[in-house]
Design a protein around this motif. Structure first.
Motif, PDB file in Angstrom:
ATOM      1  N   LEU A 163       0.809  -1.220   0.000  1.00  0.00           N
ATOM      2  CA  LEU A 163       0.000   0.000   0.000  1.00  0.00           C
ATOM      3  C   LEU A 163       0.843   1.271   0.000  1.00  0.00           C
ATOM      4  N   GLY A 164       2.159   1.116   0.165  1.00  0.00           N
ATOM      5  CA  GLY A 164       3.036   2.281   0.164  1.00  0.00           C
ATOM      6  C   GLY A 164       2.872   3.168   1.378  1.00  0.00           C
ATOM      7  N   LEU A 165       2.467   2.585   2.516  1.00  0.00           N
ATOM      8  CA  LEU A 165       2.260   3.363   3.737  1.00  0.00           C
ATOM      9  C   LEU A 165       3.524   3.386   4.588  1.00  0.00           C
ATOM     10  N   ASP A 166       3.590   4.355   5.522  1.00  0.00           N
ATOM     11  CA  ASP A 166       4.694   4.330   6.472  1.00  0.00           C
ATOM     12  C   ASP A 166       4.356   3.347   7.594  1.00  0.00           C
ATOM     13  N   GLU A 167       5.325   3.133   8.477  1.00  0.00           N
ATOM     14  CA  GLU A 167       5.175   2.109   9.503  1.00  0.00           C
ATOM     15  C   GLU A 167       4.013   2.399  10.451  1.00  0.00           C
ATOM     16  N   ALA A 168       3.859   3.671  10.828  1.00  0.00           N
ATOM     17  CA  ALA A 168       2.790   4.034  11.761  1.00  0.00           C
ATOM     18  C   ALA A 168       1.406   3.766  11.167  1.00  0.00           C
ATOM     19  N   SER A 169       1.234   4.129   9.908  1.00  0.00           N
ATOM     20  CA  SER A 169      -0.061   3.908   9.251  1.00  0.00           C
ATOM     21  C   SER A 169      -0.317   2.419   9.030  1.00  0.00           C
ATOM     22  N   ALA A 170       0.717   1.697   8.634  1.00  0.00           N
ATOM     23  CA  ALA A 170       0.573   0.266   8.378  1.00  0.00           C
ATOM     24  C   ALA A 170       0.230  -0.497   9.645  1.00  0.00           C
ATOM     25  N   SER A 171       0.692   0.009  10.802  1.00  0.00           N
ATOM     26  CA  SER A 171       0.417  -0.691  12.060  1.00  0.00           C
ATOM     27  C   SER A 171      -1.072  -0.709  12.385  1.00  0.00           C
ATOM     28  N   GLY A 172      -1.850   0.196  11.767  1.00  0.00           N
ATOM     29  CA  GLY A 172      -3.294   0.192  11.976  1.00  0.00           C
ATOM     30  C   GLY A 172      -3.929  -1.105  11.507  1.00  0.00           C
ATOM     31  N   TYR A 173      -3.426  -1.665  10.407  1.00  0.00           N
ATOM     32  CA  TYR A 173      -3.940  -2.943   9.911  1.00  0.00           C
ATOM     33  C   TYR A 173      -3.568  -4.075  10.871  1.00  0.00           C
ATOM     34  N   TYR A 174      -2.400  -3.973  11.495  1.00  0.00           N
ATOM     35  CA  TYR A 174      -1.974  -4.969  12.471  1.00  0.00           C
ATOM     36  C   TYR A 174      -2.924  -4.969  13.670  1.00  0.00           C
ATOM     37  N   LEU A 175      -3.302  -3.782  14.131  1.00  0.00           N
ATOM     38  CA  LEU A 175      -4.236  -3.684  15.247  1.00  0.00           C
ATOM     39  C   LEU A 175      -5.604  -4.270  14.882  1.00  0.00           C
TER      40      LEU A 175
END
Length: 444
Positions: A283-295
């Motif tokens: 998705l080309g996101l940064d780590e902070a934004s990508a962590s939302g999917y992890y949550l």
């Protein structure tokens, strides 16, 4: 006569309480242990990047934190079985909590001396306590009631474990990671020893805060079991580990259960380890934004475990596990082959499919083991090593892109990370075979 009392054997599980009233308090305190080690497992995962920055370590050196953690699980699971077989479940809980307290307090001198090796020693001791707790608490929960509700009872207790995991993720993010100084490796190298020491001191203080703070909760649980006299001496017979192992490996339900648990834990830790990387890459996101999917994935895991625990009153656990294993295979393939938007949600759905597997495999494998249940529990906890074995294999596939050719629609990093999800397909297939081989046969 009461209709419930005259019900058939087939309906016995419906009328038998999951946890008898006389065991409610013990069950609640054991559930607290499930929450504690779930919290610490996920919080410790974040120590790898934290220590990497604080001590300016390469990735391989920082990952020694996980080696110490999982290595302790492997080393102490069998001694834990000996301990609870010779004495009692209560003794195992006391020793496990005691080691956690000692390990967590070891963070203080490690932080004061700014010594990474002392942190590793403390992690090893702390994880050893968790290994003993897991080896003890799972069969302890199984023993608190009727055999026909044992798998449901364990699933209920395990349903609180991911709540601890979610709490651990949040605590690590806001107490540890958010308090790391943003200075890069190059900037730290250029600092004076005094300035660098000041930064490290503050960072390591925040590493200590959650671990030492949780000691208070551990002490409360420890005092409860210390005062409890319900299980002073175990009467399961003499200890003969070699004999027990020989008996256990000849029981297909158990031996295959250890293998299935190895692959299950491997897929869980692997998928969660590489979720953020997958989302960032696709998705080309940064780590902070990508962590939302992890949550979101963790929340789906929690919700599905609760739903599955409720449904086990009506559906055989092994049948449910087979259905979810098929779902895991399908969603893993979706993660490999579907377009980006759909594939990311398939990745999230994998966590939902994993929700009931650990406690269900555990309950099925330990069923009817009699006096060998404690050594058997140790083998299933040692199978947690699957996370340490399978995760780096998947990581190597991502680094090398060795199977990228199976995803012709994508190239480069996207193809590499997608193709690595062939590993979860294989892991779920092993769990599927186990669940089909050892379905519970209904009594007439």
């Amino acid at each position: 006569m009461d209709g419930k009392l005259s019900s058939s054997v087939g309906n016995k599980q419906e009328t038998t309480p999951i946890v008898p009233k006389k065991y409610i308090v013990h069950f609640v305190m054991l559930v607290s242990c499930f929450v504690l080690w779930g919290l610490l497992n996920n919080m410790t995962d974040n120590l790898v990047p934290a220590f990497g920055r604080i001590f300016m370590l390469e990735a391989a050196d920082a990952s020694l934190t996980q080696v110490a953690f999982y290595g302790s699980y492997a080393v102490l699971a069998l001694p834990a079985a000996i301990l609870i077989k010779k004495y009692s479940y209560r003794t195992g809980v006391l020793v496990g909590l005691g080691l956690y307290i000692v390990g967590a307090m070891g963070y203080i001198p490690a932080a004061i001396s700014q010594n990474f090796n002392l942190f590793l020693a403390s992690v090893f001791v702390l994880a050893g306590g968790l290994s003993i707790l897991e080896t003890t608490c799972n069969p302890y929960v199984i023993s608190l009631g009727a055999p026909e509700t044992s798998v449901r009872r364990l699933n209920l207790a395990q349903a609180f474990n991911p709540l601890g995991s979610l709490t651990g993720i949040i605590m690590a993010k806001y107490l540890i990671l958010s308090n790391l100084n943003p200075a890069t490796y190059e900037e730290r190298i250029a600092m004076s020893p005094e300035a660098l020491s000041t930064i490290r001191s503050n960072e390591l203080l925040w590493v200590c805060v959650p671990y030492v703070g949780l000691v208070v909760i551990a002490l409360i649980i420890w005092v409860f079991f210390k005062k409890s006299k319900d299980s002073e001496k175990d009467t399961s017979g003499e200890i003969n580990i070699v004999s027990s192992i020989k008996k256990l490996v000849k029981i297909p339900r158990y031996a295959f259960g250890v293998v299935a648990q190895f692959f299950y834990v491997g897929v869980q830790i692997s998928v969660w380890t590489w979720t953020i990387s997958y989302v960032m890459t696709n998705l080309g996101l940064d780590e902070a934004s990508a962590s939302g999917y992890y949550l979101i994935a963790i929340i789906s895991f929690i919700v599905c475990r609760w739903i599955c625990t409720a449904l086990m009153k009506y559906i055989d656990p092994s049948v449910m596990m087979a259905i979810f294993a098929v779902g895991g295979i399908v969603f893993s393939l979706g993660t490999i082959y579907l377009p980006t938007n759909q594939s990311v949600w398939c990745l999230v759905a994998i966590s939902a499919c994993m929700s009931l597997m650990f406690p269900t495999i555990y309950g099925i494998a330990l069923k009817d083991l009699g006096e060998e249940v404690k050594v058997g529990a140790a083998g299933l906890i040692m199978a947690i090593l699957g996370g340490a074995v399978i995760t780096p294999i998947m990581g190597k596939m991502i680094d090398t892109g060795i199977l990228s050719s199976i995803v012709p629609a994508f190239t480069g990093a996207q193809a590499a990370v997608r193709s690595s999800f062939l590993i979860p397909v294989i892991c779920f297939a092993v769990v599927l075979v186990y669940s089909l081989c050892f379905r519970t046969k209904k009594e007439a």
